[in-house]
Design a protein around this motif. Structure first.
Motif, PDB file in Angstrom:
ATOM      1  N   GLY A   1      15.521  16.084   5.547  1.00  0.00           N
ATOM      2  CA  GLY A   1      15.438  15.316   6.777  1.00  0.00           C
ATOM      3  C   GLY A   1      16.806  14.875   7.263  1.00  0.00           C
ATOM      4  N   GLU A   2      17.861  15.303   6.544  1.00  0.00           N
ATOM      5  CA  GLU A   2      19.221  14.881   6.870  1.00  0.00           C
ATOM      6  C   GLU A   2      19.879  15.853   7.839  1.00  0.00           C
ATOM      7  N   LEU A   3      20.865  15.357   8.586  1.00  0.00           N
ATOM      8  CA  LEU A   3      21.626  16.177   9.513  1.00  0.00           C
ATOM      9  C   LEU A   3      22.717  16.914   8.744  1.00  0.00           C
ATOM     10  N   ALA A   4      22.768  18.240   8.888  1.00  0.00           N
ATOM     11  CA  ALA A   4      23.789  19.039   8.213  1.00  0.00           C
ATOM     12  C   ALA A   4      25.087  18.993   9.014  1.00  0.00           C
ATOM     13  N   ALA A   5      26.188  18.725   8.329  1.00  0.00           N
ATOM     14  CA  ALA A   5      27.483  18.625   9.001  1.00  0.00           C
ATOM     15  C   ALA A   5      27.993  20.001   9.394  1.00  0.00           C
ATOM     16  N   ILE A   6      28.831  20.042  10.436  1.00  0.00           N
ATOM     17  CA  ILE A   6      29.478  21.295  10.837  1.00  0.00           C
ATOM     18  C   ILE A   6      30.326  21.797   9.669  1.00  0.00           C
ATOM     19  N   GLY A   7      30.218  23.080   9.371  1.00  0.00           N
ATOM     20  CA  GLY A   7      30.914  23.673   8.240  1.00  0.00           C
ATOM     21  C   GLY A   7      30.077  23.763   6.989  1.00  0.00           C
ATOM     22  N   THR A   8      28.874  23.155   7.007  1.00  0.00           N
ATOM     23  CA  THR A   8      27.990  23.240   5.840  1.00  0.00           C
ATOM     24  C   THR A   8      27.619  24.692   5.566  1.00  0.00           C
ATOM     25  N   PRO A   9      27.882  25.205   4.350  1.00  0.00           N
ATOM     26  CA  PRO A   9      27.477  26.578   4.026  1.00  0.00           C
ATOM     27  C   PRO A   9      25.951  26.695   4.067  1.00  0.00           C
ATOM     28  N   LEU A  10      25.477  27.843   4.547  1.00  0.00           N
ATOM     29  CA  LEU A  10      24.029  28.046   4.627  1.00  0.00           C
ATOM     30  C   LEU A  10      23.665  29.483   4.271  1.00  0.00           C
ATOM     31  N   PHE A  11      22.402  29.664   3.964  1.00  0.00           N
ATOM     32  CA  PHE A  11      21.876  30.992   3.614  1.00  0.00           C
ATOM     33  C   PHE A  11      20.478  31.112   4.199  1.00  0.00           C
ATOM     34  N   THR A  12      20.203  32.250   4.816  1.00  0.00           N
ATOM     35  CA  THR A  12      18.883  32.480   5.405  1.00  0.00           C
ATOM     36  C   THR A  12      18.368  33.844   4.989  1.00  0.00           C
ATOM     37  N   MET A  13      17.049  34.010   5.039  1.00  0.00           N
ATOM     38  CA  MET A  13      16.459  35.314   4.692  1.00  0.00           C
ATOM     39  C   MET A  13      15.176  35.519   5.478  1.00  0.00           C
ATOM     40  N   GLY A  14      15.018  36.742   5.968  1.00  0.00           N
ATOM     41  CA  GLY A  14      13.842  37.073   6.761  1.00  0.00           C
ATOM     42  C   GLY A  14      13.802  38.545   7.077  1.00  0.00           C
ATOM     43  N   PHE A  15      13.243  38.878   8.224  1.00  0.00           N
ATOM     44  CA  PHE A  15      12.979  40.289   8.530  1.00  0.00           C
ATOM     45  C   PHE A  15      13.531  40.677   9.903  1.00  0.00           C
ATOM     46  N   PRO A  16      14.877  40.611  10.064  1.00  0.00           N
ATOM     47  CA  PRO A  16      15.481  41.027  11.331  1.00  0.00           C
ATOM     48  C   PRO A  16      15.381  42.539  11.523  1.00  0.00           C
ATOM     49  N   ALA A  17      15.294  42.951  12.807  1.00  0.00           N
ATOM     50  CA  ALA A  17      15.252  44.383  13.144  1.00  0.00           C
ATOM     51  C   ALA A  17      14.313  45.123  12.205  1.00  0.00           C
ATOM     52  N   ILE A  18      13.098  44.602  12.104  1.00  0.00           N
ATOM     53  CA  ILE A  18      12.185  45.065  11.056  1.00  0.00           C
ATOM     54  C   ILE A  18      11.899  46.556  11.116  1.00  0.00           C
ATOM     55  N   ASP A  19      11.839  47.119  12.325  1.00  0.00           N
ATOM     56  CA  ASP A  19      11.526  48.539  12.435  1.00  0.00           C
ATOM     57  C   ASP A  19      12.670  49.412  11.938  1.00  0.00           C
ATOM     58  N   ILE A  20      13.917  48.909  12.009  1.00  0.00           N
ATOM     59  CA  ILE A  20      15.079  49.697  11.597  1.00  0.00           C
ATOM     60  C   ILE A  20      15.420  49.438  10.138  1.00  0.00           C
ATOM     61  N   LEU A  21      15.610  48.153   9.774  1.00  0.00           N
ATOM     62  CA  LEU A  21      16.050  47.833   8.427  1.00  0.00           C
ATOM     63  C   LEU A  21      15.007  48.168   7.370  1.00  0.00           C
ATOM     64  N   GLN A  22      13.736  48.049   7.730  1.00  0.00           N
ATOM     65  CA  GLN A  22      12.690  48.405   6.775  1.00  0.00           C
ATOM     66  C   GLN A  22      12.359  49.897   6.844  1.00  0.00           C
ATOM     67  N   ASP A  23      12.920  50.573   7.873  1.00  0.00           N
ATOM     68  CA  ASP A  23      12.747  52.014   8.047  1.00  0.00           C
ATOM     69  C   ASP A  23      11.290  52.410   8.179  1.00  0.00           C
ATOM     70  N   TRP A  24      10.482  51.511   8.767  1.00  0.00           N
ATOM     71  CA  TRP A  24       9.069  51.809   8.934  1.00  0.00           C
ATOM     72  C   TRP A  24       8.883  52.869  10.008  1.00  0.00           C
ATOM     73  N   GLY A  25       8.061  53.826   9.711  1.00  0.00           N
ATOM     74  CA  GLY A  25       7.747  54.859  10.682  1.00  0.00           C
ATOM     75  C   GLY A  25       8.797  55.938  10.783  1.00  0.00           C
ATOM     76  N   GLN A  26       9.863  55.860   9.972  1.00  0.00           N
ATOM     77  CA  GLN A  26      10.943  56.828  10.085  1.00  0.00           C
ATOM     78  C   GLN A  26      10.902  57.906   8.991  1.00  0.00           C
ATOM     79  N   LYS A  27      10.363  57.584   7.845  1.00  0.00           N
ATOM     80  CA  LYS A  27      10.339  58.534   6.736  1.00  0.00           C
ATOM     81  C   LYS A  27       8.931  58.688   6.175  1.00  0.00           C
TER      82      LYS A  27
END
Length: 494
Positions: free
Chosen positions: A388-414
C-alpha cells in the motif's frame, strides 16, 4: 436454456396449489451457463426474493437457495433441476427473440428461446429445436427437443428466418485459429466475491536476510500465479425509448474496417495477462481487459450505431438519431490459460467478472474462475504481499506476463505449437514517475498483451499492475498502483 413456468394450473412446470398463487404467476429461466433469472408475470399477489417484492415483468438474477416466495408459498428448489454442465460440450449458443439469447432474432414466429446450438469437445456441432413454429435444416423441419448434427454447408432457418451457420469449414479448435490474429485491446456491476481463502501459499524467501530478493527468485515463486487472458465480446444495440424495436448484436470487422452483425462466431477479440491472488481462483487484471468496450474507439461505436439506424430505417421506416441509439458492450466469455500449461482446450478455464473500477484511470478489475478453484499447478500472490506504500522514483522493479503473445509464444506459427507450455516473460526496470493519482511510470520493456501483469519491487512486494504504454514505445509504460487492488477487493466484499 430452459423455462420453468410457475403457477396454480397443473400445466405449470412448477405447480403450486395455493389460491393466492396466480394461474400464470412467474417464470424461472435457467440459462446455458447455469445462471437463473426470475420474472413475475403480473401476478395478483406478487413474487418475493429474500423478502423483497420484485417488479412485474422485470427480470431478476437469483441464486439457488434464495428465499423465493410466490404470494405466501415458498419455492421448493428441489423442483428446479441443478445445473450440471455436460463435460463433453465446449460451447452452447441459444437462438430466439429474447435479448438474453446469443443470437437474437426479433421476427414474427420466432419463439423467445427458439433453438440451441452446441459444439462438443470432439469439434462436432448440433442443433436442437424448442419452438412452436419449428427449425429447419436444409428445408426439412427437425424434431423438437432432439439434437441434430450440423455440417458447415447446412442452411438453417428458425420460423423461416435464416441464421448464419456457426460450423467452421475445418474442425480446428477455435482458440488455436484466432490467437495468431489477436490484437491487444487499447487501453457488470459488482456481483459477488466469496470470502478470501487464506491457505498457505508459496512465499518469497529472503536468502541474504537483507530484505531484498532477486528477479530470479520472484519469477521462480510467482510465475505460476500468472495466466494469459483471452476475451471475446460484441455490442448489443437497441433504442431503450422504443422497446418494440429489435435489439441487434454487432462486432467491428477489423478486416473490412466496418461493423458487421454478430453471428455467434465472429466475436471481437483481445488478449492480456492476469494473476491469481487467492486459492479460490480470484485474479487481478485490467478494466480494459474485463470491459474492453469502455476503451474502444468512439468512431467505431458511432459506425455501429449508424448501421443499426440504416437497418431500422430500411425495415421499419423509422428514422432514428445517434442520440436515440445505445450500443452496450457485452462479454461473450473470458478464458485464462495458466503459465506452464499447453495450448489445449482442457487448459482453457472460463472466468467471470466479479468487480471492476468505476474510474477508467484506475484501470483494474477482479475476475474469478467459474468453478471457484485455482487451476491445478497454479499458485497465487497472497493479499498480504500487496503493497500500500508509494514506490519512490528509481525503485528497481520486475514484471512478468504475456506481451506480444502471438509472436513470443509462437502460437500458430509451428506444427509443434500445442506442445510448448505457455511461459510468462519477465522484464526488469525502475520506477520513472509516481506523481499521478493512479499510476506509476516505469521503463521495463512491455508490449500489447502485457496489460494486467504484476509489478514487484526489490523486496518482492506487489507494487502495481501493468496498464498501458506510450504508443510506439516499449520503454515508457504505466502501471496502476497496487493499493487500488485492496480498495477494489474491499468494495467487492462489502
Amino acid at each position: 436454456m430452459k423455462i420453468y413456468t410457475v403457477g396454480r394450473t397443473s400445466q405449470s412446470s412448477i405447480c403450486i396449489n395455493d389460491p393466492h398463487v396466480s394461474t400464470n404467476h412467474a417464470e424461472l429461466l435457467q440459462l446455458n451457463n447455469g445462471d437463473i433469472i426470475l420474472v413475475d408475470k403480473n401476478s395478483s399477489n406478487g413474487t418475493y426474493v429474500n423478502g423483497m417484492r420484485i417488479t412485474p415483468g422485470i427480470e431478476v438474477s437469483v441464486r439457488r437457495g434464495d428465499d423465493i416466495r410466490f404470494a405466501d408459498s415458498p419455492l421448493n428448489w428441489s423442483m428446479v433441476p441443478t445445473y450440471n454442465p455436460d463435460p463433453n460440450v465446449r460451447t452452447m449458443r441459444s437462438i430466439g427473440s429474447h435479448s438474453l439469447n446469443n443470437i437474437c432474432l426479433n421476427a414474427p414466429g420466432v419463439s423467445r428461446f427458439h433453438a440451441s446450438i452446441k459444439q462438443t469437445r470432439d469439434n462436432k456441432w448440433y442443433i436442437c429445436d424448442h419452438s412452436s413454429n419449428g427449425t429447419t435444416v436444409n428445408g426439412r423441419r427437425i424434431p423438437q427437443d432432439q439434437w441434430v448434427a450440423l455440417k458447415a454447408k447446412d442452411n438453417i432457418e428458425c420460423a423461416g428466418m435464416s441464421i448464419v451457420n456457426p460450423v467452421p469449414p475445418s474442425s480446428n479448435w477455435k482458440l488455436v485459429a484466432i490467437i495468431g490474429a489477436v490484437a491487444a485491446v487499447v487501453a457488470l456491476a459488482i456481483i459477488f466475491i466469496p470470502k478470501l481463502i487464506h491457505s498457505t501459499p508459496e512465499v518469497l524467501a529472503d536468502a541474504n536476510n537483507d530484505g531484498k530478493v532477486t528477479h530470479e527468485e520472484v519469477y521462480a515463486t510467482y510465475a505460476n500465479s500468472t495466466a494469459a487472458i483471452l476475451m471475446f465480446y460484441y455490442y448489443s444495440v437497441s433504442v431503450p425509448e422504443i422497446p418494440e424495436l429489435p435489439t441487434l448484436k454487432y462486432v467491428w470487422d477489423s478486416n473490412e474496417q466496418e461493423p458487421d452483425l454478430y453471428d455467434g462466431n465472429n466475436e471481437m477479440i483481445g488478449a492480456g495477462t492476469g494473476f491469481f491472488i487467492t486459492a479460490n481462483g480470484v485474479m487481478v487484471t485490467n478494466l480494459h481487459i474485463a470491459k474492453p468496450w469502455l476503451f474502444d474507439n468512439s468512431e467505431m461505436q458511432r459506425d455501429i450505431k449508424l448501421m443499426y439506424i440504416d437497418i431500422i430505417k430500411e425495415e421499419r421506416g423509422i428514422q432514428l438519431s445517434l442520440a436515440d441509439v445505445k450500443a452496450n458492450g457485452r462479454m461473450e466469455y473470458i478464458y485464462v490459460i495458466p503459465h506452464g500449461k499447453k495450448l489445449d482446450v482442457t487448459n482453457a478455464i472460463k472466468c467471470s467478472v466479479v468487480s471492476a473500477s468505476g474510474d477508467k484511470d484506475a484501470d483494474l478489475a477482479i475476475l474469478q474462475t467459474v468453478n471457484d478453484k485455482l487451476p491445478e499447478g497454479s499458485g497465487y500472490i497472497p493479499v498480504s504481499e500487496i503493497s500500500g506504500e508509494l514506490a519512490a522514483i528509481g525503485t528497481p522493479l520486475f514484471t512478468m506476463g504475456f506481451p506480444a503473445i502471438d509472436i513470443l509464444q509462437d502460437w500458430g506459427q509451428k506444427e509443434d505449437t500445442q506442445q510448448r507450455p505457455l511461459q510468462a516473460n519477465g522484464a526488469a526496470g525502475v520506477v520513472t514517475s509516481n506523481n499521478d493519482k493512479y499510476t506509476y511510470g516505469f521503463d521495463a520493456a512491455s508490449h500489447n498483451g502485457a496489460s494486467g501483469s504484476p509489478i514487484f519491487d526489490q523486496n518482492g512486494k506487489l507494487i502495481g499492475v501493468v496498464s498501458k504504454k506510450l504508443t510506439d514505445s516499449s520503454d515508457y509504460n504505466f502501471g496502476v498502483k497496487a493499493k487500488y487492488i485492496n480498495s477494489l477487493l474491499k468494495m467487492a466484499q462489502e
